[in-house]
Motif scaffolding. Structure first.
Motif, PDB file in Angstrom:
ATOM      1  N   ASP A 177       0.813  -1.213   0.000  1.00 36.94           N
ATOM      2  CA  ASP A 177       0.000   0.000   0.000  1.00 36.94           C
ATOM      3  C   ASP A 177       0.847   1.265   0.000  1.00 36.94           C
ATOM      4  O   ASP A 177       0.321   2.366  -0.161  1.00 36.94           O
ATOM      5  CB  ASP A 177      -0.913   0.015   1.230  1.00 36.94           C
ATOM      6  N   GLY A 178       2.149   1.119   0.226  1.00 36.92           N
ATOM      7  CA  GLY A 178       3.002   2.291   0.262  1.00 36.92           C
ATOM      8  C   GLY A 178       4.448   1.917   0.503  1.00 36.92           C
ATOM      9  O   GLY A 178       4.784   0.744   0.710  1.00 36.92           O
ATOM     10  N   ILE A 179       5.315   2.925   0.472  1.00 37.31           N
ATOM     11  CA  ILE A 179       6.730   2.729   0.777  1.00 37.31           C
ATOM     12  C   ILE A 179       7.136   3.694   1.883  1.00 37.31           C
ATOM     13  O   ILE A 179       6.528   4.747   2.081  1.00 37.31           O
ATOM     14  CB  ILE A 179       7.646   2.925  -0.448  1.00 37.31           C
ATOM     15  N   LEU A 180       8.186   3.306   2.591  1.00 39.51           N
ATOM     16  CA  LEU A 180       8.765   4.115   3.655  1.00 39.51           C
ATOM     17  C   LEU A 180      10.199   4.457   3.276  1.00 39.51           C
ATOM     18  O   LEU A 180      10.993   3.563   2.946  1.00 39.51           O
ATOM     19  CB  LEU A 180       8.724   3.366   4.988  1.00 39.51           C
ATOM     20  N   LEU A 181      10.518   5.742   3.316  1.00 40.66           N
ATOM     21  CA  LEU A 181      11.841   6.229   2.944  1.00 40.66           C
ATOM     22  C   LEU A 181      12.525   6.869   4.144  1.00 40.66           C
ATOM     23  O   LEU A 181      11.872   7.423   5.027  1.00 40.66           O
ATOM     24  CB  LEU A 181      11.731   7.269   1.823  1.00 40.66           C
ATOM     25  N   TRP A 182      13.839   6.828   4.119  1.00 41.35           N
ATOM     26  CA  TRP A 182      14.654   7.446   5.176  1.00 41.35           C
ATOM     27  C   TRP A 182      15.933   7.965   4.537  1.00 41.35           C
ATOM     28  O   TRP A 182      16.493   7.327   3.650  1.00 41.35           O
ATOM     29  CB  TRP A 182      14.953   6.410   6.260  1.00 41.35           C
ATOM     30  N   LEU A 183      16.358   9.142   4.961  1.00 41.78           N
ATOM     31  CA  LEU A 183      17.569   9.790   4.448  1.00 41.78           C
ATOM     32  C   LEU A 183      17.472  10.100   2.948  1.00 41.78           C
ATOM     33  O   LEU A 183      18.456   9.988   2.213  1.00 41.78           O
ATOM     34  CB  LEU A 183      18.815   8.936   4.730  1.00 41.78           C
ATOM     35  N   CYS A 184      16.292  10.488   2.521  1.00 39.79           N
ATOM     36  CA  CYS A 184      16.092  10.856   1.119  1.00 39.79           C
ATOM     37  C   CYS A 184      15.790  12.346   1.016  1.00 39.79           C
ATOM     38  O   CYS A 184      14.880  12.848   1.689  1.00 39.79           O
ATOM     39  CB  CYS A 184      14.929  10.062   0.511  1.00 39.79           C
ATOM     40  N   THR A 185      16.523  13.029   0.176  1.00 39.56           N
ATOM     41  CA  THR A 185      16.260  14.447  -0.052  1.00 39.56           C
ATOM     42  C   THR A 185      15.063  14.608  -0.986  1.00 39.56           C
ATOM     43  O   THR A 185      14.714  13.684  -1.737  1.00 39.56           O
ATOM     44  CB  THR A 185      17.472  15.134  -0.699  1.00 39.56           C
ATOM     45  N   PRO A 186      14.431  15.773  -0.977  1.00 35.90           N
ATOM     46  CA  PRO A 186      13.368  16.013  -1.958  1.00 35.90           C
ATOM     47  C   PRO A 186      13.830  15.790  -3.398  1.00 35.90           C
ATOM     48  O   PRO A 186      13.077  15.265  -4.218  1.00 35.90           O
ATOM     49  CB  PRO A 186      12.981  17.470  -1.701  1.00 35.90           C
ATOM     50  N   ARG A 187      15.061  16.200  -3.700  1.00 37.99           N
ATOM     51  CA  ARG A 187      15.568  16.010  -5.064  1.00 37.99           C
ATOM     52  C   ARG A 187      15.653  14.533  -5.409  1.00 37.99           C
ATOM     53  O   ARG A 187      15.257  14.113  -6.511  1.00 37.99           O
ATOM     54  CB  ARG A 187      16.924  16.675  -5.225  1.00 37.99           C
ATOM     55  N   TYR A 188      16.169  13.701  -4.482  1.00 39.82           N
ATOM     56  CA  TYR A 188      16.266  12.262  -4.746  1.00 39.82           C
ATOM     57  C   TYR A 188      14.870  11.682  -4.997  1.00 39.82           C
ATOM     58  O   TYR A 188      14.671  10.881  -5.918  1.00 39.82           O
ATOM     59  CB  TYR A 188      16.939  11.539  -3.579  1.00 39.82           C
ATOM     60  N   ASP A 207      -3.752   3.519  -8.591  1.00 38.92           N
ATOM     61  CA  ASP A 207      -3.829   4.974  -8.625  1.00 38.92           C
ATOM     62  C   ASP A 207      -2.631   5.542  -7.872  1.00 38.92           C
ATOM     63  O   ASP A 207      -2.502   5.310  -6.664  1.00 38.92           O
ATOM     64  CB  ASP A 207      -5.137   5.425  -7.974  1.00 38.92           C
ATOM     65  N   PRO A 208      -1.742   6.278  -8.527  1.00 36.54           N
ATOM     66  CA  PRO A 208      -0.570   6.806  -7.819  1.00 36.54           C
ATOM     67  C   PRO A 208      -0.929   7.767  -6.700  1.00 36.54           C
ATOM     68  O   PRO A 208      -0.130   7.974  -5.784  1.00 36.54           O
ATOM     69  CB  PRO A 208       0.230   7.506  -8.924  1.00 36.54           C
ATOM     70  N   GLU A 209      -2.112   8.353  -6.761  1.00 36.74           N
ATOM     71  CA  GLU A 209      -2.536   9.249  -5.684  1.00 36.74           C
ATOM     72  C   GLU A 209      -2.920   8.472  -4.431  1.00 36.74           C
ATOM     73  O   GLU A 209      -2.962   9.025  -3.331  1.00 36.74           O
ATOM     74  CB  GLU A 209      -3.706  10.121  -6.152  1.00 36.74           C
ATOM     75  N   GLN A 210      -3.245   7.187  -4.588  1.00 34.85           N
ATOM     76  CA  GLN A 210      -3.627   6.349  -3.453  1.00 34.85           C
ATOM     77  C   GLN A 210      -2.446   5.590  -2.859  1.00 34.85           C
ATOM     78  O   GLN A 210      -2.508   5.128  -1.725  1.00 34.85           O
ATOM     79  CB  GLN A 210      -4.710   5.352  -3.871  1.00 34.85           C
ATOM     80  N   PHE A 211      -1.373   5.442  -3.644  1.00 32.86           N
ATOM     81  CA  PHE A 211      -0.188   4.740  -3.145  1.00 32.86           C
ATOM     82  C   PHE A 211       0.624   5.710  -2.304  1.00 32.86           C
ATOM     83  O   PHE A 211       1.053   6.759  -2.782  1.00 32.86           O
ATOM     84  CB  PHE A 211       0.641   4.219  -4.320  1.00 32.86           C
ATOM     85  N   GLN A 212       0.852   5.358  -1.045  1.00 28.28           N
ATOM     86  CA  GLN A 212       1.468   6.296  -0.112  1.00 28.28           C
ATOM     87  C   GLN A 212       2.996   6.209  -0.148  1.00 28.28           C
ATOM     88  O   GLN A 212       3.566   5.131   0.009  1.00 28.28           O
ATOM     89  CB  GLN A 212       0.947   6.047   1.306  1.00 28.28           C
ATOM     90  N   THR A 281       6.070  13.178  -1.993  1.00 33.77           N
ATOM     91  CA  THR A 281       6.054  12.374  -0.779  1.00 33.77           C
ATOM     92  C   THR A 281       5.400  13.137   0.361  1.00 33.77           C
ATOM     93  O   THR A 281       5.340  14.374   0.352  1.00 33.77           O
ATOM     94  CB  THR A 281       7.489  11.981  -0.370  1.00 33.77           C
ATOM     95  N   THR A 282       4.914  12.385   1.349  1.00 35.19           N
ATOM     96  CA  THR A 282       4.424  12.983   2.589  1.00 35.19           C
ATOM     97  C   THR A 282       5.520  12.908   3.638  1.00 35.19           C
ATOM     98  O   THR A 282       5.984  11.807   3.968  1.00 35.19           O
ATOM     99  CB  THR A 282       3.182  12.241   3.102  1.00 35.19           C
ATOM    100  N   PRO A 283       5.987  14.039   4.178  1.00 36.34           N
ATOM    101  CA  PRO A 283       7.015  13.983   5.216  1.00 36.34           C
ATOM    102  C   PRO A 283       6.430  13.498   6.540  1.00 36.34           C
ATOM    103  O   PRO A 283       5.376  13.960   6.964  1.00 36.34           O
ATOM    104  CB  PRO A 283       7.499  15.424   5.323  1.00 36.34           C
ATOM    105  N   VAL A 284       7.113  12.553   7.148  1.00 40.63           N
ATOM    106  CA  VAL A 284       6.752  12.047   8.475  1.00 40.63           C
ATOM    107  C   VAL A 284       7.737  12.658   9.457  1.00 40.63           C
ATOM    108  O   VAL A 284       8.938  12.361   9.404  1.00 40.63           O
ATOM    109  CB  VAL A 284       6.840  10.511   8.533  1.00 40.63           C
ATOM    110  N   ILE A 285       7.271  13.538  10.325  1.00 41.55           N
ATOM    111  CA  ILE A 285       8.218  14.213  11.207  1.00 41.55           C
ATOM    112  C   ILE A 285       8.745  13.238  12.263  1.00 41.55           C
ATOM    113  O   ILE A 285       7.999  12.448  12.839  1.00 41.55           O
ATOM    114  CB  ILE A 285       7.605  15.466  11.863  1.00 41.55           C
ATOM    115  N   ALA A 286      10.064  13.269  12.467  1.00 38.67           N
ATOM    116  CA  ALA A 286      10.727  12.460  13.482  1.00 38.67           C
ATOM    117  C   ALA A 286      11.398  13.418  14.457  1.00 38.67           C
ATOM    118  O   ALA A 286      12.538  13.839  14.241  1.00 38.67           O
ATOM    119  CB  ALA A 286      11.756  11.538  12.834  1.00 38.67           C
TER     120      ALA A 286
END
Length: 305
Positions: A177-188, A207-212, A281-286
């Motif tokens: 249903d989605g992917i989780l990214l870490w240490l990725c810049t907006p440009r990457y 639907d790419p709008e539904q894939f998180q 992407t949606t930023p997840v604040i840590a």
């Protein structure tokens, strides 16, 4: 599965204080409107599934997920059992995040002989999804085998995959249903992730709008981010020892830690969050926070209307 797009996602590190303190932070995040709370899983810290059960109670309106469980640390049958139990316990508010992890963890820490990343994760995800969706798995794979049934009640479990490079991203779009990214810049993300997600969604009829696409980003509200940048720089340098992260960190040349963090005033944090959103992407604040008050201040700065 169609998931509600996250509006206020937060990540809590398993390094932060005691388990009781971490649960307190989850409660604070929930009270401040967090709609997703992600629990980091580190090889030398607390078990994220057990913490998830605590967080689900502390934040009764939020989706709680693992970010991420290393595949070779837990057999896919056991992973599916835990996920389905947490889903039942919470009324469908648990999300399962898994990942292949790293050679150091798989071979040195766990003593495993891991298969190739794509093949291994394809088997792993097949067993997990068969048990979640059908209550049974009969897969005899090249890398994982699951001949199992699940007889207890089954509820929905959104599935996320740690995916940094094209083949893993395509697998995630196909199976998750989605992917989780870490240490990725907006440009990457804009250049190396978003195009692959859109291409794979077209191929697999999603639907790419539904894939998180979620990106965990260190966050700290302050008028003077100097110390926070120094801490972040040290941590980023340590991640260069891991090949997958080294590839991401070096993809666009020399990095400025400001590209990988949300440090600064409320306005600066929100402006950078928009840069991430614009990249796809949606930023997840840590939150970088030493106390519950600092944690609350950071969450408020990021999300308060």
């Amino acid at each position: 599965m169609t998931l509600k797009p996250p509006l206020r996602p937060v990540s809590i590190s398993t390094r932060f204080g005691s388990a009781v303190r971490m649960t307190e932070l989850a409660g604070i995040a929930g009270e401040l409107g967090a709609d997703q709370i992600w629990v980091a899983q580190l090889p030398d810290h607390r078990d994220a599934t057990i913490l998830s059960s605590m967080f689900l109670q502390a934040a009764p309106a939020a989706l709680v997920g693992t970010a991420v469980l290393p595949a070779y640390a837990r057999h896919p049958v056991s992973t599916a059992q835990a996920a389905l139990t947490l889903s039942e316990f919470s009324g469908g508010r648990f999300a399962l995040g898994v990942g292949y992890s790293h050679q150091f963890v798989n071979e040195y820490v766990l003593g495993c002989r891991p298969g190739p990343p794509i093949g291994a994760m394809r088997d792993y995800l097949r067993i997990v999804t068969d048990l979640i969706e059908q209550g049974a798995s009969t897969l005899e794979g090249r890398h994982f085998t699951g001949r199992a049934q699940y007889g207890s009640p089954r509820g929905p479990v959104p599935l996320f995959l740690a995916a940094l490079r094209p083949q893993m991203i395509r697998l995630a779009v196909q199976r998750c249903d989605g992917i989780l990214l870490w240490l990725c810049t907006p440009r990457y993300i804009r250049e190396h992730v978003t195009p692959v997600v859109r291409e794979a969604c077209a191929k697999f009829g999603k639907d790419p709008e539904q894939f998180q696409v979620l990106t965990l980003v260190p966050t700290h509200v302050t008028d003077d981010p100097g110390d926070a940048y120094e801490t972040a720089t040290r941590q980023i340098q340590a991640y260069r020892l891991l090949p997958y992260y080294r590839y991401v960190l070096e993809a666009n040349g020399e990095l400025d830690p400001r590209e990988l963090t949300l440090f600064g005033t409320k306005d600066q944090i929100r402006a950078q969050m928009e840069v991430y959103r614009g990249a796809g992407t949606t930023p997840v604040i840590a939150p970088f926070a030493e106390t519950p008050d600092e944690f609350a201040e950071t969450v408020t700065a990021a999300f308060e209307q």
